[in-house]
Design an enzyme around this catalytic site. Structure first.
Site, PDB file in Angstrom:
ATOM      1  N   ASP A 199      39.509 -16.687 -54.643  1.00 20.69           N
ATOM      2  CA  ASP A 199      40.873 -16.031 -55.409  1.00 20.69           C
ATOM      3  C   ASP A 199      41.539 -17.551 -55.787  1.00 20.69           C
ATOM      4  O   ASP A 199      42.589 -17.354 -56.145  1.00 20.69           O
ATOM      5  CB  ASP A 199      41.636 -15.400 -55.007  1.00 20.69           C
ATOM      6  CG  ASP A 199      42.023 -15.702 -53.339  1.00 20.69           C
ATOM      7  OD1 ASP A 199      41.648 -16.722 -52.957  1.00 20.69           O
ATOM      8  OD2 ASP A 199      43.007 -14.922 -52.951  1.00 20.69           O
ATOM      9  N   ASP A 208      45.008 -20.185 -50.669  1.00 23.51           N
ATOM     10  CA  ASP A 208      46.226 -20.273 -51.448  1.00 23.51           C
ATOM     11  C   ASP A 208      47.310 -20.722 -50.811  1.00 23.51           C
ATOM     12  O   ASP A 208      48.059 -21.734 -51.260  1.00 23.51           O
ATOM     13  CB  ASP A 208      46.293 -18.578 -51.722  1.00 23.51           C
ATOM     14  CG  ASP A 208      47.218 -18.492 -52.969  1.00 23.51           C
ATOM     15  OD1 ASP A 208      47.088 -19.142 -54.024  1.00 23.51           O
ATOM     16  OD2 ASP A 208      48.115 -17.680 -52.866  1.00 23.51           O
ATOM     17  N   GLY A 247      43.239 -18.554 -43.298  1.00 23.67           N
ATOM     18  CA  GLY A 247      42.108 -17.572 -42.771  1.00 23.67           C
ATOM     19  C   GLY A 247      40.930 -18.495 -42.898  1.00 23.67           C
ATOM     20  O   GLY A 247      40.794 -19.450 -43.642  1.00 23.67           O
ATOM     21  N   ARG A 284      48.223 -20.072 -38.593  1.00 25.15           N
ATOM     22  CA  ARG A 284      49.288 -19.790 -39.472  1.00 25.15           C
ATOM     23  C   ARG A 284      50.614 -20.536 -38.796  1.00 25.15           C
ATOM     24  O   ARG A 284      50.841 -20.418 -37.537  1.00 25.15           O
ATOM     25  CB  ARG A 284      49.369 -18.211 -39.844  1.00 25.15           C
ATOM     26  CG  ARG A 284      48.316 -17.882 -40.355  1.00 25.15           C
ATOM     27  CD  ARG A 284      48.588 -16.746 -41.347  1.00 25.15           C
ATOM     28  NE  ARG A 284      47.309 -16.466 -42.375  1.00 25.15           N
ATOM     29  CZ  ARG A 284      46.226 -15.768 -42.250  1.00 25.15           C
ATOM     30  NH1 ARG A 284      45.912 -15.282 -41.266  1.00 25.15           N
ATOM     31  NH2 ARG A 284      45.384 -16.157 -43.209  1.00 25.15           N
ATOM     32  N   THR A 303      38.124 -20.289 -48.700  1.00 25.69           N
ATOM     33  CA  THR A 303      38.421 -18.977 -48.542  1.00 25.69           C
ATOM     34  C   THR A 303      37.439 -17.921 -48.828  1.00 25.69           C
ATOM     35  O   THR A 303      36.609 -18.514 -49.947  1.00 25.69           O
ATOM     36  CB  THR A 303      39.857 -18.599 -49.453  1.00 25.69           C
ATOM     37  OG1 THR A 303      39.734 -17.298 -49.567  1.00 25.69           O
ATOM     38  CG2 THR A 303      39.624 -19.304 -50.764  1.00 25.69           C
TER      39      THR A 303
HETATM   40  P1  ADP Z   1      45.506 -19.147 -46.605  1.00 25.50           P
HETATM   41  O1  ADP Z   1      45.665 -20.744 -46.688  1.00 25.50           O
HETATM   42  O2  ADP Z   1      44.428 -18.640 -46.144  1.00 25.50           O
HETATM   43  O3  ADP Z   1      46.093 -18.314 -47.882  1.00 25.50           O
HETATM   44  P2  ADP Z   1      48.083 -18.474 -45.487  1.00 25.50           P
HETATM   45  O4  ADP Z   1      48.910 -17.560 -46.613  1.00 25.50           O
HETATM   46  O5  ADP Z   1      48.438 -17.713 -44.323  1.00 25.50           O
HETATM   47  O6  ADP Z   1      46.705 -18.605 -45.445  1.00 25.50           O
HETATM   48  O7  ADP Z   1      48.663 -19.964 -45.312  1.00 25.50           O
HETATM   49  C1  ADP Z   1      48.340 -20.713 -44.233  1.00 25.50           C
HETATM   50  C2  ADP Z   1      49.384 -21.733 -43.941  1.00 25.50           C
HETATM   51  O8  ADP Z   1      50.100 -22.478 -44.918  1.00 25.50           O
HETATM   52  C3  ADP Z   1      50.890 -20.826 -43.515  1.00 25.50           C
HETATM   53  O9  ADP Z   1      50.772 -20.527 -42.096  1.00 25.50           O
HETATM   54  C4  ADP Z   1      51.838 -22.288 -43.577  1.00 25.50           C
HETATM   55  O10 ADP Z   1      51.845 -23.052 -42.554  1.00 25.50           O
HETATM   56  C5  ADP Z   1      51.477 -22.773 -44.719  1.00 25.50           C
HETATM   57  N1  ADP Z   1      52.157 -22.265 -46.121  1.00 25.50           N
HETATM   58  C6  ADP Z   1      51.864 -21.117 -46.875  1.00 25.50           C
HETATM   59  N2  ADP Z   1      52.612 -20.957 -47.564  1.00 25.50           N
HETATM   60  C7  ADP Z   1      53.716 -21.881 -47.694  1.00 25.50           C
HETATM   61  C8  ADP Z   1      54.833 -22.348 -48.314  1.00 25.50           C
HETATM   62  N3  ADP Z   1      55.458 -21.674 -49.360  1.00 25.50           N
HETATM   63  N4  ADP Z   1      55.508 -23.257 -47.852  1.00 25.50           N
HETATM   64  C9  ADP Z   1      55.059 -24.001 -46.795  1.00 25.50           C
HETATM   65  N5  ADP Z   1      53.994 -23.761 -46.203  1.00 25.50           N
HETATM   66  C10 ADP Z   1      53.030 -22.711 -46.563  1.00 25.50           C
END
Ligand code: ADP
Length: 326
Positions: free
Chosen positions: A133, A106, A14, A75, A129
């Site tokens: 959090d 996260d 995000g 993403r 973010t």
């Molecule tokens: P944020 O960073 O805002 O929490 P997301 O949860 O959508 O956003 O995560 C962003 C990107 O980080 C995902 O689209 C993916 O490419 C990578 N990512 C998230 N979780 C994992 C994971 N468990 N393993 C590998 N890559 C991950």
């Protein structure tokens, strides 16, 4: 002497206001230390597609004041798979990138941690973010701007709310964390906040109806954190309509406007400090750490802690809100 000569930088997940200020700081601090900087577009996706460009100081001119991220964000499902990360590693080798700075929330830092371990690759993270959090940092890049945006929006809604006798539920972001709802409520003088941290403990709607209203008030504003569990502001409004039909209920969902806008001074300063600190950290052989801020000092927070530990809400704030809404 550090082995790092070329640093890659990406924004992921995000977007948050202040990400540009962070990109600028990382780029300029790296160039100041005679490193080469490569901007990776669309988060981890750019590592798969090779959408990468060398950044000079002028690539980051005139961006500190803009919301969003010039590197774009995305993403990237493939990065969750080992095969996707292998492809990313091949790109990194091809581009001669020796270390990464990842700006995101996260999920992005979880991906960074997995990749860093899998390939023994140096990565530092910046907490980008609006939700605030992440554990180990008092605040995150984008949070202050989002809070101010919420405050301004609620001020405007209050003007119309007080012309009628209404109960307004205003939904803000923060699916897993009530920082925006709680502090947004205090900052805008709202009557209450409905936040995820205490869903299990009390029925916050019942509490609000029975104790939260001063009867003489002609309108009330309640900030509600978005939620799949309670249905957020809509969920609250439906419950009130059913159980307390005497209230005239209105719902406003602030949505994506909370992510936009020019970053506040606080967010620009935070992003600038953290961005510069990220380069210092890499050159100091730090690995797998997120830059944090505690009591106005930069700290290094291990990824494992930043991601996994719950960041507690300050309960004093709940009491302050209750006290001031009589
Ligand atoms: P944020 O960073 O805002 O929490 P997301 O949860 O959508 O956003 O995560 C962003 C990107 O980080 C995902 O689209 C993916 O490419 C990578 N990512 C998230 N979780 C994992 C994971 N468990 N393993 C590998 N890559 C991950």
């Amino acid at each position: 002497m550090s082995e790092i000569k070329t640093v890659g930088i990406l924004t992921s997940g995000g977007d948050a206001p202040g990400m540009n200020a962070a990109i600028r700081a990382v780029t300029r601090a790296a160039i100041y230390k005679q490193l080469t900087v490569k901007g990776i577009y669309r988060g981890y996706k750019g590592l798969l597609t090779g959408e990468i460009q060398e950044f000079k100081t002028n690539n980051v001119s005139n961006i500190i004041q803009h919301g969003g991220t010039i590197l774009k964000t995305a993403r990237c499902l493939e990065f969750r798979e080992a095969s996707g990360r292998q492809k990313a590693h091949e790109t990194i080798q091809k581009e001669g990138i020796d270390a990464l700075v990842v700006i995101g929330g996260d999920g992005s830092l979880t991906g960074a941690r997995i990749f860093a371990q899998e390939y023994n690759f140096p990565i530092v993270g910046l907490p980008g973010t609006i939700d605030n959090d992440l554990f180990g940092t008092d605040t995150t890049i984008g949070y202050d701007t989002a809070l101010n945006t919420i405050m301004e929006a609620v001020d405007k809604i209050r003007d119309t709310a007080s012309s009628h006798e209404r109960l307004f539920f205003i939904e803000v972001m923060g699916r897993n964390a009530g920082f925006l709802a709680l502090n947004g409520a205090i900052a805008s003088g709202a009557e209450a906040a409905i936040i995820p941290e205490i869903w299990q403990e009390v029925d916050q709607l019942e509490e609000l109806i029975h104790h939260g209203f001063r009867k003489s008030k002609n309108s009330s504003i309640v900030l509600v954190a978005e939620s799949d569990v309670t249905g957020g502001a809509m969920g609250m409004a439906e419950r009130v309509k059913k159980d307390y039909p005497e209230y005239d209920v209105r719902v406003t969902i602030l949505g994506h406007l909370q992510r936009g806008g020019s970053p506040t001074a606080s967010d620009r300063i935070l992003a600038s400090r953290m961005g510069a600190a990220a380069i210092e950290a890499l050159l100091d052989d730090q690995r797998n750490v997120m830059m944090g801020i505690q009591n106005n000092d930069i700290v290094y927070v291990p990824f494992s802690k930043a991601i996994k530990e719950e960041k507690p809400i300050n309960r004093d704030l709940l009491n302050t809100l209750r006290t001031l809404s009589i």
